[in-house]
Design an enzyme around this catalytic site. Structure first.
Site, PDB file in Angstrom:
ATOM      1  N   CYS A 100       3.376   1.539   2.786  1.00 43.49           N
ATOM      2  CA  CYS A 100       4.585   0.737   2.578  1.00 43.49           C
ATOM      3  C   CYS A 100       5.552   1.496   1.670  1.00 43.49           C
ATOM      4  O   CYS A 100       6.750   1.545   1.926  1.00 43.49           O
ATOM      5  CB  CYS A 100       4.246  -0.590   1.917  1.00 43.49           C
ATOM      6  SG  CYS A 100       3.128  -1.621   2.861  1.00 43.49           S
ATOM      7  N   ASP A 153       7.329 -30.722 -10.467  1.00 37.37           N
ATOM      8  CA  ASP A 153       8.030 -29.629  -9.795  1.00 37.37           C
ATOM      9  C   ASP A 153       9.531 -29.831  -9.691  1.00 37.37           C
ATOM     10  O   ASP A 153      10.264 -28.882  -9.504  1.00 37.37           O
ATOM     11  CB  ASP A 153       7.462 -29.436  -8.390  1.00 37.37           C
ATOM     12  CG  ASP A 153       7.910 -30.533  -7.451  1.00 37.37           C
ATOM     13  OD1 ASP A 153       7.955 -31.691  -7.901  1.00 37.37           O
ATOM     14  OD2 ASP A 153       8.227 -30.234  -6.300  1.00 37.37           O
ATOM     15  N   ASP A 210      11.873 -33.490 -13.231  1.00 40.94           N
ATOM     16  CA  ASP A 210      10.675 -33.379 -14.058  1.00 40.94           C
ATOM     17  C   ASP A 210      10.861 -32.401 -15.212  1.00 40.94           C
ATOM     18  O   ASP A 210      10.065 -32.386 -16.147  1.00 40.94           O
ATOM     19  CB  ASP A 210       9.481 -32.880 -13.232  1.00 40.94           C
ATOM     20  CG  ASP A 210       9.120 -33.851 -12.131  1.00 40.94           C
ATOM     21  OD1 ASP A 210       9.072 -35.050 -12.427  1.00 40.94           O
ATOM     22  OD2 ASP A 210       8.908 -33.403 -11.003  1.00 40.94           O
ATOM     23  N   CYS A 269       0.833  -1.195   0.000  1.00 45.10           N
ATOM     24  CA  CYS A 269       0.000   0.000   0.000  1.00 45.10           C
ATOM     25  C   CYS A 269       0.870   1.248   0.000  1.00 45.10           C
ATOM     26  O   CYS A 269       2.089   1.185   0.014  1.00 45.10           O
ATOM     27  CB  CYS A 269      -0.892  -0.003   1.233  1.00 45.10           C
ATOM     28  SG  CYS A 269       0.079   0.058   2.745  1.00 45.10           S
ATOM     29  N   ASP A 279       3.686 -35.812 -11.399  1.00 50.29           N
ATOM     30  CA  ASP A 279       4.846 -36.239 -10.633  1.00 50.29           C
ATOM     31  C   ASP A 279       4.312 -36.464  -9.221  1.00 50.29           C
ATOM     32  O   ASP A 279       3.244 -35.980  -8.877  1.00 50.29           O
ATOM     33  CB  ASP A 279       5.889 -35.112 -10.668  1.00 50.29           C
ATOM     34  CG  ASP A 279       6.948 -35.308  -9.621  1.00 50.29           C
ATOM     35  OD1 ASP A 279       7.502 -36.409  -9.571  1.00 50.29           O
ATOM     36  OD2 ASP A 279       7.216 -34.363  -8.860  1.00 50.29           O
TER      37      ASP A 279
END
Lengths: 757, 63
Positions: free
Chosen positions: A49, A633, A637, A46, A454
């Site tokens: 921040c 992941d 793979d 925001c 996987d």
């Protein structure tokens, strides 16, 4: 006042991971001589921040400029003096509670941002021109009715020409480039007929204007460009946003390795800057950053991201370790054995590239339509010309009719048909946390008939959890947990998590590679591996385990497993209910894979596969004509993701898998797999409807054009209304999303599964 | 009708002015952070700085 600005919580301090040293990322700006540093910042939400970060940095008097970009969550800093001051900048931002990670903007952005900017500029120019030309064109059209004189009409035509010709030359470039590239490669795409119409219409109109003719098509050409550019720009921006978000996820995970210098000091450096023979330190709970050999230290490694195996592997001095494995035991000293081409990662990348090359090239639906459409309309225009000439009309009338055919068949709606749907579909998926990175991914998702999963980290969470207790009860668990709470070992943490909150014992001793020991009032308590905590025979049972022993009591065995994602069973059942074949390919041992497959009801499973074997299986499926979606992941793979016709990977995946995958999903659930397939199917349906509609539209208008009845007014109405129709149809995807807020299919099948069980 | 002779160029010139303004905005990076721009309007520029607000955090209250 800013107190009411937002409910954004103060970001919490982040885990103490080794940070990448920012100094190597500092660049010198040649024009101003300032040092520039770019950071990805986590936790910015925001205005407050933004201000907190910019103010804190502004207080450092050598910082010249600090600007937070809320869209990309990046922070750009310009400062004076030594590049080493970058460390202070990162420390300042970290001290506020945000996590700042330096990155190389040239590596993260590439050509995408520049292309997006160019499209926006073209769009602005075309928009300006379209508005002004339409103003003049409407006057001419009204003039046809009210009897405008030839002089005034020609005058207005000249003005239109003045605006249209430069606009087409400038704003048409993206289409011309693409059309030329296609023609050079001996292909044709949608941009060929578009470019032809956009160029021919103003040229013919110019000739008409010079002759003082009645009709000019300047407005058609420019409005067409404007509409098409809107589609292109939105499409490019949606994909750019997804790519940027995916890149940010990766940048935030960038990890430093702790290099041991000659004098024994430890420095956090980028893994790329290491050389063979150097030594690094891998702390408990940290990922090994390099391929190397263990020099010192004994313990266990979690290799699940690399090999798919869930049971931790023991390591000892001399053992070979690979980048991406997680150190579960005490700190290890590792000598770098390979960098660059020699690493396991490089080998995986080579395997990936080979798989990608063997994969047949996917042709987007729009291009397939264009292959039929372009020759058809061009022949039609030629026939119109010939027909009028044979019928005895003059050259001028014949050419005008032929051009009118080209203009009216210019695939304006066809050009919008696909991007309009894809932008909305990608935006909807992005809201749900799925980032679609590839342009044709949605089309490929829609054709999937086989889903290959996987196991580790995809169907399962990839984190250990307590599964079974043998020989003990709640009291034992509470006692064991007082020891476990003092350790960072993943199994101890899983045990502590299972026991819930409670006290921890004081003075617990951690024996490297063995377990925990505590001198209690009635004797020594031990929690750890078999042989350390309990003298029992190895029964060869699979899985990770901890033993707990106290004097005078039988030892207790805690067995751990990698639990399934909460909705894995529902998702698999829902996929099967839709008639998709589901397979499981894992690098893990048969017993574990068989158990998971059994619980999920997957009949086709293969265990103990190497990355190459996974690719081979996918290629076998492809040769049967199956369209495979690979969800995975791990490093092992990645080649399979490249070989599949479309791929998906969780945001927890290793970098190379996320980069390869066509889409990345975030969160703990597997449901995004279903949602992606569902949205892709609906998008595909809408795309087909759109294409059918725009072709039907053209079919109605073509006879008019062939017969020479199409005036610029008719062309303008036909083009705009068909484009609006197509965009309106695409918007239905959004409407459907609101109606079905809850993912209905999952809920329904979950109930069905529950009833069967 | 002779009014068109100067009215149309004037209209075009005004339009071009708008286009130029857009190109300038694009070049100066105003389209790079649309979300940030929407939030920054809420910030107070004229708030006293320095001693009264040494941490830069005290006034951020709710955040």
């Amino acid at each position: 006042m800013s107190t009411a600005l937002s409910a954004c919580p103060l970001p919490s301090a982040v885990a103490s991971e080794p940070r990448v040293e920012p100094a190597p990322f500092v660049r010198v700006d040649p024009s101003s001589g300032l040092q520039r540093l770019d950071l990805v910042v986590e936790g910015v939400h925001c205005a407050a921040c933004i201000r907190r970060i910019e103010r804190a940095l502004g207080k450092l008097d050598w910082v010249r400029e600090a600007r937070v970009n809320l869209t990309t969550r990046r922070l750009a800093v310009a400062f004076e003096g030594d590049p080493a001051r970058a460390g202070e900048i990162v420390a300042t931002v970290d001290a506020l509670g945000y996590r700042a990670v330096p990155f190389d903007p040239s590596r993260l952005e590439g050509a995408d941002a520049a292309a997006e900017k160019e499209l926006l500029l073209c769009l602005a120019v075309a928009g300006f021109a379209a508005g002004n030309i339409m103003l003049l064109a409407v006057s001419v059209w009204s003039g046809h009715v009210t009897g405008m004189g030839e002089a005034t009409r020609t005058f207005l035509h000249w003005f239109q020409a003045l605006i249209a010709l430069p606009t087409v030359a400038f704003a048409g470039r993206p289409f011309f480039r693409s059309a030329l590239a296609a023609l050079r490669a001996g292909r044709t795409n949608m941009d060929v007929p578009i470019s032809l119409a956009v160029v021919l219409a103003p040229l013919v109109s110019l000739v008409e204007t010079i002759r003082g003719g009645e009709h000019a098509y300047f407005d058609s050409a420019v409005t067409l460009l404007f509409f098409l550019l809107i589609g292109r720009y939105l499409d490019r921006r949606a994909r750019g946003a997804a790519r940027a978000a995916a890149a940010r996820l990766l940048a935030l995970r960038a990890q430093a390795v702790s290099r041991i210098e000659a004098d024994g000091t430890i420095r956090a450096v980028r893994p790329e800057s290491l050389e063979v023979g150097q030594e690094i330190l891998v702390a408990t709970g940290e990922r090994v950053g390099v391929d190397g050999t263990v020099l010192d230290g004994r313990g266990e490694l979690d290799t699940s991201l690399v090999t798919g195996e869930t049971v931790p592997q023991p390591v000892e001095p001399g053992a070979r370790v690979f980048a991406g494995t997680l150190n579960l035991g005490p700190p290890l000293r590792v000598r770098v054995a390979a960098v660059g081409e020699g690493t396991l990662l490089a080998e995986i990348v080579r395997l990936m590239e080979a798989a990608e090359q063997r994969r047949s090239r996917f042709v987007a639906l729009a291009d397939r339509v264009a292959r039929l459409y372009a020759p058809f309309v061009h022949t039609l225009a030629a026939l119109t010309l010939l027909g009028w000439l044979l019928a005895g009309a003059g050259w001028h009338a014949a050419i005008m009719s032929a051009i009118a055919v080209l203009i009216i068949t210019c695939p304006c709606a066809l050009g919008l048909a696909v991007p309009a749907v894809q932008v909305i579909a990608a935006g909807r998926l992005m809201k749900g946390g799925t980032l679609v990175k590839s342009a044709t991914a949605l089309e490929r998702f829609a054709r999937v008939d086989t889903v290959v999963f996987d196991k580790t980290g995809t169907l399962t969470t990839g984190q250990m959890a307590l599964q079974a207790i043998e020989g003990g009860g709640a009291e034992d668990l509470a006692a064991a947990a007082t020891l476990a709470r003092t350790s960072r070992h993943p199994l101890a943490r899983a045990l502590a998590a299972a026991a819930g909150p409670g006290p921890s014992a004081a003075g617990v001793e951690e024996v490297a590679g063995c377990g925990l020991r505590w001198q209690g009032p009635e004797g020594v308590w031990r929690l750890g591996r078999r042989g350390f905590a309990a003298e029992v025979e190895d029964d060869g049972a699979p899985g990770a385990e901890l033993w707990f022993s106290r004097p005078g009591r039988p030892p207790v065995r805690y067995r751990f497993a990698d639990p399934l994602r909460a909705d894995a069973a529902e998702v698999v059942a829902a996929l099967q209910a839709r008639g998709l074949a589901v397979e499981l390919l894992s690098g893990d041992r048969s017993a574990t894979v068989a158990e998971v497959a059994g619980r999920l009801g997957i009949e086709d499973w293969r265990a103990h596969l190497s990355p190459a074997e996974k690719v081979a299986r996918l290629e076998a499926l492809a040769s049967e004509g199956r369209k495979v979606l690979m969800v995975g992941d791990g490093l092992n793979d990645a080649p399979a993701l490249a070989a599949a016709s479309v791929s998906l990977s969780p945001a927890s995946a290793v970098d190379v898998s996320q980069t390869t995958a066509d889409a990345v999903f975030q969160g703990q659930k597997l449901a995004p797999v279903l949602e992606v397939l569902e949205v892709a199917r609906r998008a595909e349906r809408l795309v087909r409807q759109n294409i059918a509609m725009s072709i039907a539209y053209n079919l109605c208008a073509v006879p008019l054009a062939v017969l020479g009845y199409v005036t610029p007014l008719v062309a303008a109405i036909a083009m705009s209304s068909s484009s609006l129709l197509v965009v309106g149809n695409a918007l239905r995807l959004q409407l459907g999303a609101r109606r079905a807020e809850q993912p209905l299919p999952v809920a329904r099948t979950a109930r069905a599964v529950g009833a069967n069980a | 009708m002779s009014g068109l002779l100067y009215l149309i160029p004037i209209a075009l010139f005004l339009g071009l002015l708008g286009l130029a303004a857009f190109v300038w905005a694009l070049r100066s990076g105003q389209f790079e952070d649309l979300d940030g721009a929407a939030q920054r309007i809420l910030l107070d520029d004229d708030e006293p700085q320095g001693p009264r607000n040494p941490e830069g955090r005290a006034s951020d209250g709710g955040c």
